[in-house]
Structures are given as C-alpha cells and as structure tokens.
Design a protein around this motif. Structure first.
Motif, mmCIF file in Angstrom:
data_model
loop_
_atom_site.group_PDB
_atom_site.id
_atom_site.type_symbol
_atom_site.label_atom_id
_atom_site.label_comp_id
_atom_site.label_asym_id
_atom_site.label_seq_id
_atom_site.Cartn_x
_atom_site.Cartn_y
_atom_site.Cartn_z
ATOM 1 N N CYS A 112 0.829 -1.213 0.000
ATOM 2 C CA CYS A 112 0.000 0.000 0.000
ATOM 3 C C CYS A 112 0.863 1.264 0.000
ATOM 4 C CB CYS A 112 -0.914 0.014 1.218
ATOM 5 S SG CYS A 112 -2.031 -1.406 1.301
ATOM 6 N N ASN A 113 0.298 2.354 -0.508
ATOM 7 C CA ASN A 113 0.969 3.661 -0.490
ATOM 8 C C ASN A 113 1.165 4.129 0.945
ATOM 9 O OD1 ASN A 113 1.104 3.890 -3.271
ATOM 10 N ND2 ASN A 113 -0.798 5.044 -3.434
ATOM 11 N N ASP A 114 1.965 5.180 1.110
ATOM 12 C CA ASP A 114 2.171 5.782 2.427
ATOM 13 C C ASP A 114 0.840 6.274 2.978
ATOM 14 O OD1 ASP A 114 4.885 5.326 2.354
ATOM 15 O OD2 ASP A 114 5.344 7.317 1.528
ATOM 16 N N GLY A 115 0.627 6.098 4.268
ATOM 17 C CA GLY A 115 -0.607 6.519 4.910
ATOM 18 C C GLY A 115 -1.708 5.482 4.838
ATOM 19 N N LEU A 116 -1.413 4.328 4.242
ATOM 20 C CA LEU A 116 -2.387 3.247 4.111
ATOM 21 C C LEU A 116 -1.862 1.984 4.775
ATOM 22 C CD1 LEU A 116 -3.301 3.650 0.328
ATOM 23 C CD2 LEU A 116 -4.583 4.518 2.265
ATOM 24 N N VAL A 117 -2.772 1.173 5.256
ATOM 25 C CA VAL A 117 -2.431 -0.142 5.807
ATOM 26 C C VAL A 117 -3.326 -1.177 5.150
ATOM 27 C CG1 VAL A 117 -1.570 0.676 8.031
ATOM 28 C CG2 VAL A 117 -3.987 0.180 7.759
ATOM 29 N N CYS A 118 -2.840 -2.389 5.090
ATOM 30 C CA CYS A 118 -3.616 -3.491 4.520
ATOM 31 C C CYS A 118 -4.478 -4.080 5.633
ATOM 32 C CB CYS A 118 -2.671 -4.537 3.944
ATOM 33 S SG CYS A 118 -3.503 -5.830 3.009
ATOM 34 N N GLY A 119 -5.776 -4.048 5.440
ATOM 35 C CA GLY A 119 -6.677 -4.558 6.468
ATOM 36 C C GLY A 119 -8.003 -5.009 5.881
ATOM 37 N N THR A 120 -8.813 -5.600 6.731
ATOM 38 C CA THR A 120 -10.133 -6.074 6.324
ATOM 39 C C THR A 120 -11.135 -4.943 6.551
ATOM 40 O OG1 THR A 120 -9.496 -8.293 7.040
ATOM 41 C CG2 THR A 120 -11.837 -7.898 6.646
ATOM 42 N N PRO A 121 -11.882 -4.567 5.513
ATOM 43 C CA PRO A 121 -12.833 -3.470 5.686
ATOM 44 C C PRO A 121 -14.045 -3.904 6.506
ATOM 45 C CG PRO A 121 -13.058 -4.407 3.504
ATOM 46 C CD PRO A 121 -11.886 -5.100 4.159
ATOM 47 N N ASN A 122 -14.680 -2.954 7.137
ATOM 48 C CA ASN A 122 -15.885 -3.206 7.909
ATOM 49 C C ASN A 122 -17.069 -3.135 6.938
ATOM 50 O OD1 ASN A 122 -17.831 -3.522 9.827
ATOM 51 N ND2 ASN A 122 -17.563 -1.492 10.748
ATOM 52 N N ILE A 123 -17.401 -4.272 6.356
ATOM 53 C CA ILE A 123 -18.476 -4.324 5.366
ATOM 54 C C ILE A 123 -19.740 -4.813 6.059
ATOM 55 C CG2 ILE A 123 -19.240 -5.253 3.159
ATOM 56 C CD1 ILE A 123 -16.274 -5.669 2.472
ATOM 57 N N THR A 124 -20.635 -3.877 6.301
ATOM 58 C CA THR A 124 -21.929 -4.201 6.906
ATOM 59 C C THR A 124 -23.017 -3.732 5.950
ATOM 60 O OG1 THR A 124 -22.013 -2.081 8.051
ATOM 61 C CG2 THR A 124 -20.991 -3.917 9.235
ATOM 62 N N GLY A 125 -24.245 -3.852 6.371
ATOM 63 C CA GLY A 125 -25.349 -3.405 5.532
ATOM 64 C C GLY A 125 -25.292 -1.924 5.235
ATOM 65 N N ALA A 126 -24.676 -1.128 6.115
ATOM 66 C CA ALA A 126 -24.585 0.312 5.920
ATOM 67 C C ALA A 126 -23.304 0.731 5.204
ATOM 68 C CB ALA A 126 -24.652 1.007 7.274
ATOM 69 N N ASP A 138 -11.685 -10.311 2.082
ATOM 70 C CA ASP A 138 -10.681 -9.592 1.289
ATOM 71 C C ASP A 138 -9.950 -8.589 2.165
ATOM 72 O OD1 ASP A 138 -11.262 -10.863 -1.094
ATOM 73 O OD2 ASP A 138 -12.568 -9.269 -1.843
ATOM 74 N N LYS A 139 -8.652 -8.452 1.907
ATOM 75 C CA LYS A 139 -7.857 -7.418 2.563
ATOM 76 C C LYS A 139 -7.621 -6.326 1.523
ATOM 77 C CE LYS A 139 -4.980 -9.019 6.024
ATOM 78 N NZ LYS A 139 -3.648 -9.449 6.428
ATOM 79 N N ILE A 140 -7.852 -5.078 1.940
ATOM 80 C CA ILE A 140 -7.654 -3.948 1.037
ATOM 81 C C ILE A 140 -6.846 -2.866 1.740
ATOM 82 C CG2 ILE A 140 -9.783 -4.409 -0.262
ATOM 83 C CD1 ILE A 140 -11.107 -2.100 1.260
ATOM 84 N N CYS A 141 -6.301 -1.941 0.946
ATOM 85 C CA CYS A 141 -5.563 -0.802 1.498
ATOM 86 C C CYS A 141 -6.562 0.189 2.080
ATOM 87 C CB CYS A 141 -4.730 -0.135 0.412
ATOM 88 S SG CYS A 141 -3.389 -1.168 -0.241
ATOM 89 N N LEU A 142 -6.392 0.491 3.364
ATOM 90 C CA LEU A 142 -7.275 1.415 4.082
ATOM 91 C C LEU A 142 -6.439 2.522 4.705
ATOM 92 C CD1 LEU A 142 -9.437 -1.302 5.885
ATOM 93 C CD2 LEU A 142 -10.170 0.144 3.981
ATOM 94 N N CYS A 143 -7.080 3.626 5.052
ATOM 95 C CA CYS A 143 -6.375 4.734 5.706
ATOM 96 C C CYS A 143 -5.813 4.265 7.045
ATOM 97 C CB CYS A 143 -7.322 5.908 5.928
ATOM 98 S SG CYS A 143 -7.934 6.639 4.404
ATOM 99 N N ASP A 144 -4.596 4.651 7.355
ATOM 100 C CA ASP A 144 -3.926 4.271 8.594
ATOM 101 C C ASP A 144 -4.424 5.169 9.731
ATOM 102 O OD1 ASP A 144 -2.258 3.351 10.558
ATOM 103 O OD2 ASP A 144 -0.389 3.918 9.550
#
Length: 181
Positions: A112-126, A138-144
């Motif tokens: 991931c680019n600077d300022g991002l971390v690889c993690g599992t997103p919080n995917i809920t109904g909202a 899935d693991k995606i690049c998220l804001c650190d």
C-alpha cells in the motif's frame, strides 16, 4: 582618428551580420503566410488520443483476469472499475504499479501507499457501495487511522501532520523575526 573610424565601421558590420539572418527568417515566414492567405482550413482538429476506460465491475472476482488490478471506485469516477494500483486503467491487460492506492486488494501493508495499511474493511449493511464489491475476507488498502490518516471523499487526509506542519512553520517564522531584531 582613423582607428576610431575603423572600429565604428567594424561594429556596424558586426551588427548588420547579426541582424541579417533574423531579417531573412522573418521574410521567409512572411512569404509562407502570404501563400496561405485566404485559404480555408478544411481539416478538422485532431483530438488527443485518450486511453480507453477500464472495464466496469461489480465484484472483485470480475477483475481476477487482470493481474494486479482491483475493483475500485475513485473520487473522479462514480463507477467501480478494474484499475491498477495507482488508479490507472490496465495497459494491454497488465498492471505495472508498484504500490496500491486506497481500496485496492493487498496481501500486506508493504504493497500500500504511504498513509495506508492493509486490512479487512468493515463491510456491513450500511457500508458504502464501493466497499461492497469486496468479500468479507478480502484485505484492502485502508487509511492508517492509528497514525492520524482519515478517509474523506475516497482519499486519506492527514490532519494531524498538517496541523503540526503549520505550527512548525509558525514557530520557525517567529524565531526568525526574533533573531532578525
């Protein structure tokens, strides 16, 4: 007196030698303009070539055929597409990006680019639609968030560092003013 006359003549000769090529090139440009005067340009202006847009997707699995691509939405396009790590369309079905931007699929934070971390997103109904393209595993690049990076409009902003930088600039400018007196 005769020496001064020779020097003056030599200077005039040098000036004429420098000006003549400029006059000649100006004359050529004028004759070219005169030969095209009154002619209508019948050719349509050529449009700059643009890269074809990346393939649309609704699930990450639809991008599996393009190595290194992810089904993502960017701030400049409301459609989710199979894009390379730097949010560019693949070239000849290939991605060459070294690092990945926000929402791209990753295996670890080094991708991931600077300022991002690889993690599992919080995917809920909202969860927003652009996050529902990923499976819950899935693991995606998220804001650190631990380091102050906050998601805003499909980008990560670092408000803490900006505030610290502005404070540092203020302190340095005050010190410079004090030392100047």
């Amino acid at each position: 007196m005769r020496i001064f006359w020779r020097v003056e003549m030599w200077c005039r000769f040098q000036a004429a030698a420098a000006i003549l090529p400029l006059l000649f090139s100006g004359w050529l440009a004028t004759t070219e303009a005169l030969t095209t005067f009154g002619k209508t340009n019948t050719q349509a202006p050529k449009a700059a070539p643009t890269a074809p847009p990346a393939r649309q997707c609704s699930r990450q699995a639809e991008c599996a055929g393009i190595t290194g691509s992810s089904c993502v939405r960017t701030h400049y396009d409301p459609t989710t597409r199979c894009l390379c790590g730097e949010n560019q369309p693949p070239v000849n079905g290939q991605c060459d990006a070294q690092h990945k931007a926000l929402y791209h699929v990753c295996a670890n934070s080094d991708e991931c680019n600077d300022g991002l971390v690889c993690g599992t997103p919080n995917i809920t109904g909202a969860a927003p639609a652009h996050l529902r393209v990923h499976a819950p595993t899935d693991k995606i690049c998220l804001c650190d968030a631990e380091n102050g990076f906050v998601e805003k409009e499909h980008t990560c902003s670092d408000a803490d560092i900006v505030k610290t930088s502005l404070f540092a600039i203020f302190v340095v400018s005050c010190i410079r003013k004090v030392l100047a007196y």
